[in-house]
Design an enzyme around this catalytic site. Structure first.
Site, PDB file in Angstrom:
ATOM      1  N   GLU A  34     122.804 -25.368  48.376  1.00  9.51           N
ATOM      2  CA  GLU A  34     122.384 -25.961  49.644  1.00  9.51           C
ATOM      3  C   GLU A  34     121.683 -27.271  49.328  1.00  9.51           C
ATOM      4  OE1 GLU A  34     119.969 -23.869  52.447  1.00  9.51           O
ATOM      5  OE2 GLU A  34     121.382 -22.219  52.605  1.00  9.51           O
ATOM      6  N   ASP A  45     111.025 -26.259  58.106  1.00  9.50           N
ATOM      7  CA  ASP A  45     110.576 -26.379  56.717  1.00  9.50           C
ATOM      8  C   ASP A  45     109.065 -26.225  56.593  1.00  9.50           C
ATOM      9  OD1 ASP A  45     113.156 -26.855  55.909  1.00  9.50           O
ATOM     10  OD2 ASP A  45     112.982 -29.026  56.097  1.00  9.50           O
ATOM     11  N   TYR A 159     124.110 -16.723  57.513  1.00 13.10           N
ATOM     12  CA  TYR A 159     122.794 -16.922  56.917  1.00 13.10           C
ATOM     13  C   TYR A 159     121.749 -16.170  57.748  1.00 13.10           C
ATOM     14  CZ  TYR A 159     119.019 -19.629  54.649  1.00 13.10           C
ATOM     15  OH  TYR A 159     117.912 -20.017  53.944  1.00 13.10           O
TER      16      TYR A 159
END
Length: 280
Positions: A34, A45, A159
């Site tokens: 990734e 994040d 995912y």
């Protein structure tokens, strides 16, 4: 072998080191990569990856440069699939079709956009199909009744976000994570991988039995941060890459132990068959 999917940030600590880190990760056992595109407002994040994005942005990294970096990785021999992890705004500014064209031109293998809701991503999946670049879907513990719908459209792999909130190194994983992964697997037609917060070999060991692959991001990016000075210096980079590779290998040792065990069992079974002249 279960998929090992490391996450790194394009341009952190510099472009040349990013390429060398990708090579090192493939040699250490990564089955996919990734590649995160740095963004000034990274909603998903945590602080470790935010700092990496800040370093990369200061170095002038952009979405276009990140895609070009994939092409450079390909020229240097990186063969594993490379997934572009980017937020939607940079894609919108570049132009969605232009984005996919550049991704295809440079050898990208998939696209993941964490801030684009599933219900609004149909056009991106369609473009991905046009350019033969799978659009990767995310599914979270709060997806509930949407899990089946998201799984039905999943491309390449699905995912699973292990926990709510942003990415980051975590000491423990949610108690109901196994149950969540089993639920997703019951719907999915593609491999199910899990990420967000996985940062130790013990966690890898616990999870490898209930998923098809593991994404490790913050722990790896943190190690890059610790080695950034050495990685930036061409004279010390190779030693830093050796230290980095040793660290990554220790994280995924449970995956390799599983492979060795399976190979040993296969060899034993084959030897027994040959020696007795019998088959199952």
């Amino acid at each position: 072998m279960k998929h090992f999917i490391p996450f790194i940030v394009a341009g952190d600590p510099c472009e040349e080191a990013t390429i060398d880190l990708a090579i090192a990760l493939e040699q250490t056992g990564a089955t996919m990569l990734e590649l995160g595109v740095p963004y000034s407002d990274p909603l998903a994040d945590g602080p470790i990856i935010q700092r990496a994005a800040s370093r990369a942005l200061k170095n002038g990294m952009t979405l276009t440069k990140a895609l070009t970096l994939i092409g450079q990785m390909r020229k240097k021999g990186v063969k594993i699939p490379i997934i572009v992890f980017t937020y939607y705004n940079p894609v919108l500014q570049l132009g969605e079709e232009r984005f996919f064209a550049l991704a295809q031109q440079n050898g990208a293998s998939g696209v993941l956009i964490p801030d684009l809701p599933f219900e609004e991503s149909e056009h991106m999946r369609t473009l991905g199909e046009t350019y033969d670049i799978p659009y990767i879907s995310l599914v979270a513990p709060t997806s509930d009744e949407r899990i089946a719908m998201i799984a039905s459209k999943a491309q390449s792999f699905l995912y699973c976000v292990s926990s709510l909130g942003v990415t980051g190194v975590r000491d423990s994983l949610p108690t109901k994570l196994h149950e969540f992964l089993q639920q997703v697997k019951s719907y999915s037609r593609v491999p199910v991988v899990v990420g967000f917060g996985i940062s130790t070999a013990e966690q890898v060991e616990r999870l490898q039995h209930v998923c098809d692959g593991i994404v490790i991001g913050s722990a790896i990016v943190q190690k890059i941060e610790q080695l950034q000075d050495e990685l930036n210096d061409v004279h010390t980079r190779q030693e830093a890459l050796r230290v980095f590779s040793q660290y990554v290998a220790s994280l995924i040792e449970p995956l390799k132990m599983r492979v060795r065990k399976n190979e040993s069992e296969t060899t034993t079974k084959t030897t027994k068959t040959v020696s007795t002249g019998q088959t199952d």
